[in-house]
Write a protein that holds these residues in place. Structure first.
Motif, mmCIF file in Angstrom:
data_model
loop_
_atom_site.group_PDB
_atom_site.id
_atom_site.type_symbol
_atom_site.label_atom_id
_atom_site.label_comp_id
_atom_site.label_asym_id
_atom_site.label_seq_id
_atom_site.Cartn_x
_atom_site.Cartn_y
_atom_site.Cartn_z
ATOM 1 N N ASP A 127 2.359 1.602 -3.389
ATOM 2 C CA ASP A 127 1.326 2.027 -4.337
ATOM 3 C C ASP A 127 1.020 3.513 -4.159
ATOM 4 O O ASP A 127 0.900 4.240 -5.142
ATOM 5 C CB ASP A 127 0.043 1.218 -4.149
ATOM 6 C CG ASP A 127 0.195 -0.233 -4.581
ATOM 7 O OD1 ASP A 127 1.178 -0.548 -5.288
ATOM 8 O OD2 ASP A 127 -0.671 -1.049 -4.205
ATOM 9 N N GLU A 128 0.912 3.952 -2.921
ATOM 10 C CA GLU A 128 0.628 5.363 -2.651
ATOM 11 C C GLU A 128 1.759 6.250 -3.164
ATOM 12 O O GLU A 128 1.511 7.293 -3.773
ATOM 13 C CB GLU A 128 0.415 5.595 -1.153
ATOM 14 C CG GLU A 128 -0.887 5.032 -0.644
ATOM 15 C CD GLU A 128 -1.022 5.133 0.863
ATOM 16 O OE1 GLU A 128 -0.170 5.776 1.517
ATOM 17 O OE2 GLU A 128 -1.992 4.565 1.398
ATOM 18 N N ARG A 129 2.986 5.837 -2.928
ATOM 19 C CA ARG A 129 4.135 6.613 -3.388
ATOM 20 C C ARG A 129 4.182 6.651 -4.913
ATOM 21 O O ARG A 129 4.410 7.702 -5.512
ATOM 22 C CB ARG A 129 5.440 6.034 -2.832
ATOM 23 C CG ARG A 129 6.655 6.889 -3.177
ATOM 24 C CD ARG A 129 7.947 6.377 -2.572
ATOM 25 N NE ARG A 129 8.283 5.073 -3.114
ATOM 26 C CZ ARG A 129 8.478 3.988 -2.381
ATOM 27 N NH1 ARG A 129 8.387 4.039 -1.074
ATOM 28 N NH2 ARG A 129 8.791 2.840 -2.945
ATOM 29 N N THR A 162 0.829 -1.196 0.000
ATOM 30 C CA THR A 162 0.000 0.000 0.000
ATOM 31 C C THR A 162 0.867 1.250 0.000
ATOM 32 O O THR A 162 0.610 2.186 -0.749
ATOM 33 C CB THR A 162 -0.943 -0.003 1.217
ATOM 34 O OG1 THR A 162 -1.758 -1.176 1.146
ATOM 35 C CG2 THR A 162 -1.830 1.212 1.230
ATOM 36 N N ASN A 163 1.914 1.261 0.821
ATOM 37 C CA ASN A 163 2.804 2.415 0.864
ATOM 38 C C ASN A 163 3.495 2.622 -0.480
ATOM 39 O O ASN A 163 3.622 3.751 -0.945
ATOM 40 C CB ASN A 163 3.846 2.263 1.976
ATOM 41 C CG ASN A 163 3.244 2.397 3.350
ATOM 42 O OD1 ASN A 163 2.182 2.988 3.525
ATOM 43 N ND2 ASN A 163 3.906 1.832 4.343
#
Length: 76
Positions: free
Chosen positions: A13-15, A10-11
């Motif tokens: 993907d967010e970045r 998730t991190n």
């Protein structure tokens, strides 16, 4: 073998989404500037580059979604 950590994914993907957004904003700003300067040829090249960039991104998203689906089916 490493365990899959959904928080890390998730991190990442967010970045990645944030970076993609920044790149897209840069294309938009460049197009706006070139338009104001009435530089048609560079403007068209920038438009083509932005379109190509988006095409590649969507192709990668589609491939990743297919891989996820295949992985889910193997786990069933």
């Amino acid at each position: 073998m490493e365990k899959h950590n959904p928080d890390v994914a998730t991190n990442n993907d967010e970045r990645n989404l944030m970076l993609l957004g920044k790149i897209y904003e840069s294309f938009e700003a460049l197009e706006e500037t070139l338009g104001k300067l009435q530089l048609e040829e560079p403007l068209l090249m920038t438009y083509a580059a932005k379109k190509s960039f988006a095409k590649i991104i969507f192709k990668n998203i589609e491939q990743n979604n297919q891989k996820r689906e295949e992985h889910k089916q193997r786990l069933m």
